[in-house]
Design a protein around this motif. Structure first.
Motif, PDB file in Angstrom:
ATOM      1  N   THR A 153       0.809  -1.218   0.000  1.00 46.70           N
ATOM      2  CA  THR A 153       0.000   0.000   0.000  1.00 46.70           C
ATOM      3  C   THR A 153       0.843   1.269   0.000  1.00 46.70           C
ATOM      4  OG1 THR A 153      -0.111  -0.081   2.424  1.00 46.70           O
ATOM      5  CG2 THR A 153      -1.896  -1.152   1.198  1.00 46.70           C
ATOM      6  N   ALA A 154       1.997   1.240   0.680  1.00 46.64           N
ATOM      7  CA  ALA A 154       2.807   2.453   0.786  1.00 46.64           C
ATOM      8  C   ALA A 154       4.268   2.090   1.005  1.00 46.64           C
ATOM      9  CB  ALA A 154       2.321   3.336   1.934  1.00 46.64           C
ATOM     10  N   VAL A 155       5.163   2.939   0.485  1.00 48.92           N
ATOM     11  CA  VAL A 155       6.605   2.785   0.674  1.00 48.92           C
ATOM     12  C   VAL A 155       7.161   4.122   1.140  1.00 48.92           C
ATOM     13  CG1 VAL A 155       8.806   2.203  -0.403  1.00 48.92           C
ATOM     14  CG2 VAL A 155       6.715   1.056  -1.168  1.00 48.92           C
ATOM     15  N   GLU A 156       7.976   4.089   2.192  1.00 46.25           N
ATOM     16  CA  GLU A 156       8.673   5.286   2.664  1.00 46.25           C
ATOM     17  C   GLU A 156      10.166   5.044   2.486  1.00 46.25           C
ATOM     18  OE1 GLU A 156       7.281   5.962   6.799  1.00 46.25           O
ATOM     19  OE2 GLU A 156       5.773   4.468   6.212  1.00 46.25           O
ATOM     20  N   PHE A 157      10.830   5.964   1.792  1.00 46.78           N
ATOM     21  CA  PHE A 157      12.218   5.743   1.400  1.00 46.78           C
ATOM     22  C   PHE A 157      12.999   7.031   1.658  1.00 46.78           C
ATOM     23  CE2 PHE A 157      14.677   3.583  -2.379  1.00 46.78           C
ATOM     24  CZ  PHE A 157      15.763   3.374  -1.544  1.00 46.78           C
ATOM     25  N   GLN A 158      14.004   6.960   2.527  1.00 48.20           N
ATOM     26  CA  GLN A 158      14.861   8.113   2.800  1.00 48.20           C
ATOM     27  C   GLN A 158      16.300   7.757   2.441  1.00 48.20           C
ATOM     28  OE1 GLN A 158      13.162   6.885   5.949  1.00 48.20           O
ATOM     29  NE2 GLN A 158      11.334   7.733   4.998  1.00 48.20           N
ATOM     30  N   TRP A 159      16.900   8.557   1.589  1.00 51.01           N
ATOM     31  CA  TRP A 159      18.287   8.310   1.185  1.00 51.01           C
ATOM     32  C   TRP A 159      19.146   9.489   1.632  1.00 51.01           C
ATOM     33  CZ3 TRP A 159      19.441   3.795  -1.675  1.00 51.01           C
ATOM     34  CH2 TRP A 159      20.810   3.602  -1.895  1.00 51.01           C
ATOM     35  N   TYR A 160      20.284   9.157   2.275  1.00 52.27           N
ATOM     36  CA  TYR A 160      21.176  10.173   2.805  1.00 52.27           C
ATOM     37  C   TYR A 160      22.539  10.064   2.136  1.00 52.27           C
ATOM     38  CZ  TYR A 160      17.659   9.575   6.467  1.00 52.27           C
ATOM     39  OH  TYR A 160      16.483   9.445   7.153  1.00 52.27           O
ATOM     40  N   LEU A 161      22.967  11.154   1.488  1.00 52.43           N
ATOM     41  CA  LEU A 161      24.335  11.275   0.993  1.00 52.43           C
ATOM     42  C   LEU A 161      25.099  12.149   1.978  1.00 52.43           C
ATOM     43  CD1 LEU A 161      23.582  11.982  -2.766  1.00 52.43           C
ATOM     44  CD2 LEU A 161      24.570   9.889  -1.842  1.00 52.43           C
ATOM     45  N   TYR A 304      20.577   4.454   3.833  1.00 57.28           N
ATOM     46  CA  TYR A 304      19.159   4.631   3.541  1.00 57.28           C
ATOM     47  C   TYR A 304      18.297   3.851   4.523  1.00 57.28           C
ATOM     48  CZ  TYR A 304      19.451   0.151   0.891  1.00 57.28           C
ATOM     49  OH  TYR A 304      19.649  -1.149   0.500  1.00 57.28           O
ATOM     50  N   ARG A 305      17.044   4.302   4.581  1.00 59.42           N
ATOM     51  CA  ARG A 305      16.011   3.640   5.366  1.00 59.42           C
ATOM     52  C   ARG A 305      14.820   3.453   4.448  1.00 59.42           C
ATOM     53  NH1 ARG A 305      17.092   4.819  10.997  1.00 59.42           N
ATOM     54  NH2 ARG A 305      18.786   6.360  11.151  1.00 59.42           N
ATOM     55  N   ILE A 306      14.209   2.263   4.517  1.00 55.15           N
ATOM     56  CA  ILE A 306      13.033   2.031   3.685  1.00 55.15           C
ATOM     57  C   ILE A 306      12.036   1.169   4.450  1.00 55.15           C
ATOM     58  CG2 ILE A 306      14.074   0.037   2.493  1.00 55.15           C
ATOM     59  CD1 ILE A 306      12.548   1.112  -0.050  1.00 55.15           C
ATOM     60  N   GLN A 307      10.770   1.510   4.305  1.00 52.54           N
ATOM     61  CA  GLN A 307       9.695   0.777   4.973  1.00 52.54           C
ATOM     62  C   GLN A 307       8.608   0.466   3.951  1.00 52.54           C
ATOM     63  OE1 GLN A 307      10.315   4.167   6.326  1.00 52.54           O
ATOM     64  NE2 GLN A 307      12.096   3.304   7.349  1.00 52.54           N
ATOM     65  N   PHE A 308       8.163  -0.778   3.935  1.00 48.95           N
ATOM     66  CA  PHE A 308       7.101  -1.229   3.041  1.00 48.95           C
ATOM     67  C   PHE A 308       5.878  -1.561   3.887  1.00 48.95           C
ATOM     68  CE2 PHE A 308      11.167  -2.432   1.237  1.00 48.95           C
ATOM     69  CZ  PHE A 308      11.081  -2.037  -0.085  1.00 48.95           C
ATOM     70  N   SER A 309       4.766  -0.909   3.630  1.00 49.73           N
ATOM     71  CA  SER A 309       3.523  -1.207   4.332  1.00 49.73           C
ATOM     72  C   SER A 309       2.600  -1.985   3.410  1.00 49.73           C
ATOM     73  CB  SER A 309       2.835   0.079   4.782  1.00 49.73           C
ATOM     74  OG  SER A 309       3.605   0.756   5.740  1.00 49.73           O
ATOM     75  N   GLY A 310       1.917  -2.975   3.994  1.00 54.34           N
ATOM     76  CA  GLY A 310       0.989  -3.772   3.217  1.00 54.34           C
ATOM     77  C   GLY A 310      -0.227  -4.145   4.031  1.00 54.34           C
ATOM     78  N   THR A 311      -1.108  -4.875   3.426  1.00 49.89           N
ATOM     79  CA  THR A 311      -2.361  -5.234   4.090  1.00 49.89           C
ATOM     80  C   THR A 311      -2.169  -6.273   5.192  1.00 49.89           C
ATOM     81  OG1 THR A 311      -2.742  -6.875   2.330  1.00 49.89           O
ATOM     82  CG2 THR A 311      -3.759  -4.693   2.067  1.00 49.89           C
ATOM     83  N   ARG A 312      -0.979  -6.878   5.261  1.00 51.04           N
ATOM     84  CA  ARG A 312      -0.732  -7.886   6.303  1.00 51.04           C
ATOM     85  C   ARG A 312       0.405  -7.507   7.249  1.00 51.04           C
ATOM     86  NH1 ARG A 312       0.409 -13.082   2.979  1.00 51.04           N
ATOM     87  NH2 ARG A 312       1.149 -13.742   5.041  1.00 51.04           N
ATOM     88  N   GLY A 313       1.058  -6.367   7.033  1.00 51.86           N
ATOM     89  CA  GLY A 313       2.149  -6.007   7.928  1.00 51.86           C
ATOM     90  C   GLY A 313       3.079  -4.991   7.302  1.00 51.86           C
ATOM     91  N   ARG A 314       4.276  -4.911   7.883  1.00 49.17           N
ATOM     92  CA  ARG A 314       5.244  -3.883   7.498  1.00 49.17           C
ATOM     93  C   ARG A 314       6.645  -4.473   7.516  1.00 49.17           C
ATOM     94  NH1 ARG A 314       5.351   1.885   7.770  1.00 49.17           N
ATOM     95  NH2 ARG A 314       7.312   2.787   8.521  1.00 49.17           N
TER      96      ARG A 314
END
Length: 453
Positions: A153-161, A304-314
């Motif tokens: 459903t959603a992805v949060e992605f932060q990239w740091y240089l 980097y940090r990345i999070q994947f959200s879905g209908t059954r979890g994260r």
């Protein structure tokens, strides 16, 4: 016994001398291919590269001459981004296949030329997305392919240089938007491609904001020189960098700079800088999934940090590069580690790097599950070696779909190009506005790729 292919390289800079050309002296590449030519418009640079590499293959300054004389079957393109379309299309029309560094190109107009040339000639283009091949990225792909978080459903992605790696883009040709498409194309093509590949989804539209807050003339940093080499503030500027401390880069750029006027150590506060260093992007996919992405080019750490959200979890992933968390509190240690050499040369256990990385699954109802991935400490965390093996031997199985062709390369740069237009025009930009071959309307698709045993 397979027939060895004949390869030629255009561009004799960092990636050619660090990755592509040396690969022809090592297995498996040396067993599968022969390097028959190298080309660069700067005659002194191409000769410097050949001397540094200790290769005897012919060096050219005329690309057409190399195509005609070398007998190459595949061309590797490792030139400034804005020139990729020219070399790709000319190689295709000459009857060659192409491997190109990312990004595939910088904008939709140049993309159209590449797509049409590939269609017309029947030869193929592959994009060197080495981040796909790192074991950590591959494990994320495998887990998502299994559907462990349900429908995405959603992805949060932060990239740091950080202030070593990030600043470097503001010293080189990349710092001009017309050369690189800015970091939203040149650098973020990696990141957008990862999301597209990890999720199996394709982008529909993009809204973005961006600014330049640290680099460039507007930051009021004082009377800097045009380049670090002749700057009177070398003793006080935290961004000062000595080109001559890197023997390879000095050989490639210091001597040959008088030929074309290009120097490798431009001041990061030069008025010429016109790309952004702070960006936020929102992308809607045809599956309904939403991506929120940020990129900053002046962080005190890299990763980097990345999070994947879905209908059954994260699913949550944190991937620090070069410096492990307990070192993040020591600026002196970070600076010592990051100034020890070029970024891909820094990732060694001697610098105290972590040995494993962890991916955490948080089911919507239930406990936490951890997946541990051993960290490899060379050449983009094991990605380069695996990519080379795959690109040079198409007999190898590819169950996770690591190899990337024109469509993958196109969709990754189109997100960045759409983001650039969105920032300029203050509106959401449809991917299909830029490329009619993209998805034109939202529709539910199967996001799970076929995964081998």
């Amino acid at each position: 016994m397979i027939e060895r292919r004949r390869y030629a390289i255009v561009g004799s800079g960092h990636r050619t001398t660090k990755l592509w050309a040396p690969a022809f002296k090592r297995s498996p590449v040396k067993d599968l291919g022969e390097l028959v030519g190298i080309c660069d418009a700067n005659a002194e640079r191409v000769q410097a590269a050949r001397r540094w590499l200790d290769f005897s293959m012919p060096a050219y300054t005329d690309f057409h001459q190399m195509l005609g004389e070398s007998g190459c079957q595949t061309v590797i393109v490792s030139t400034p981004d804005v020139t990729h379309d020219r070399f790709i299309t000319e190689a295709l029309e000459h009857g060659c296949d192409v491997i190109t560094e990312k990004p595939l190109t910088t904008d939709e107009r140049r993309l159209a030329r590449i797509v049409e040339a590939e269609r017309r000639t029947g030869h193929k283009v592959e994009v060197a997305f080495n981040y796909r091949y790192a074991p950590f990225a591959s494990e994320v792909r495998r887990l998502l392919a299994e559907g462990i978080v349900g429908e995405l459903t959603a992805v949060e992605f932060q990239w740091y240089l950080d202030t070593v790696h990030g600043a470097d883009y503001f010293r080189r040709w990349h710092r001009r938007l017309e050369n690189s498409g800015g970091l939203l194309v040149h650098k973020a093509t990696h990141h957008f491609d990862l999301v597209n590949w990890w999720t199996g989804a394709e982008p529909v539209d993009v809204f973005a904001r961006g600014s330049r807050r640290v680099y460039g003339a507007q930051t009021g940093r004082g009377e800097h020189g045009i380049r670090c080499s002749d700057c009177g503030l070398a003793d006080t500027c935290p961004f000062y960098w000595r080109l001559d401390d890197d023997r390879r880069l000095a050989a490639l750029f210091r001597g040959p700079e008088h030929v074309d006027g290009y120097f490798r150590d431009g001041c990061v506060f030069d008025p010429e800088v016109n790309i952004m260093d702070t960006m936020s992007v929102s992308v809607r996919y045809q599956t309904g999934m939403l991506l929120t992405y940020t990129l900053e080019a002046y962080a005190p750490f890299e990763g980097y940090r990345i999070q994947f959200s879905g209908t059954r979890g994260r699913l949550e992933c944190v991937f620090p590069e070069y410096v492990v968390p307990d070192q993040e509190f020591s600026f002196a240690l970070r600076k010592q580690a990051r100034l020890a050499g070029a970024p891909e040369e820094l990732d060694t256990p001697a610098l105290g790097h972590r040995q494993v990385d962890t991916i955490r699954l948080y089911p919507t109802f239930g406990g936490v599950k951890e997946y541990v991935v051993p960290r490899e400490t060379v050449e983009h965390y094991g990605g380069d070696a695996r990519m080379l093996a795959s690109l040079f031997d198409d007999r190898l199985p590819d169950p996770l779909g690591h190899r990337a062709g024109t469509r993958a390369g196109a969709l990754s740069i189109l997100i960045g190009a759409a983001a650039n237009r969105s920032i300029a025009e203050g509106r959401a930009v449809g991917i299909a506005e830029l490329w009619p071959g993209a998805v034109t309307k939202p529709e539910r698709v199967d996001v799970r790729p076929e995964v081998g045993s």
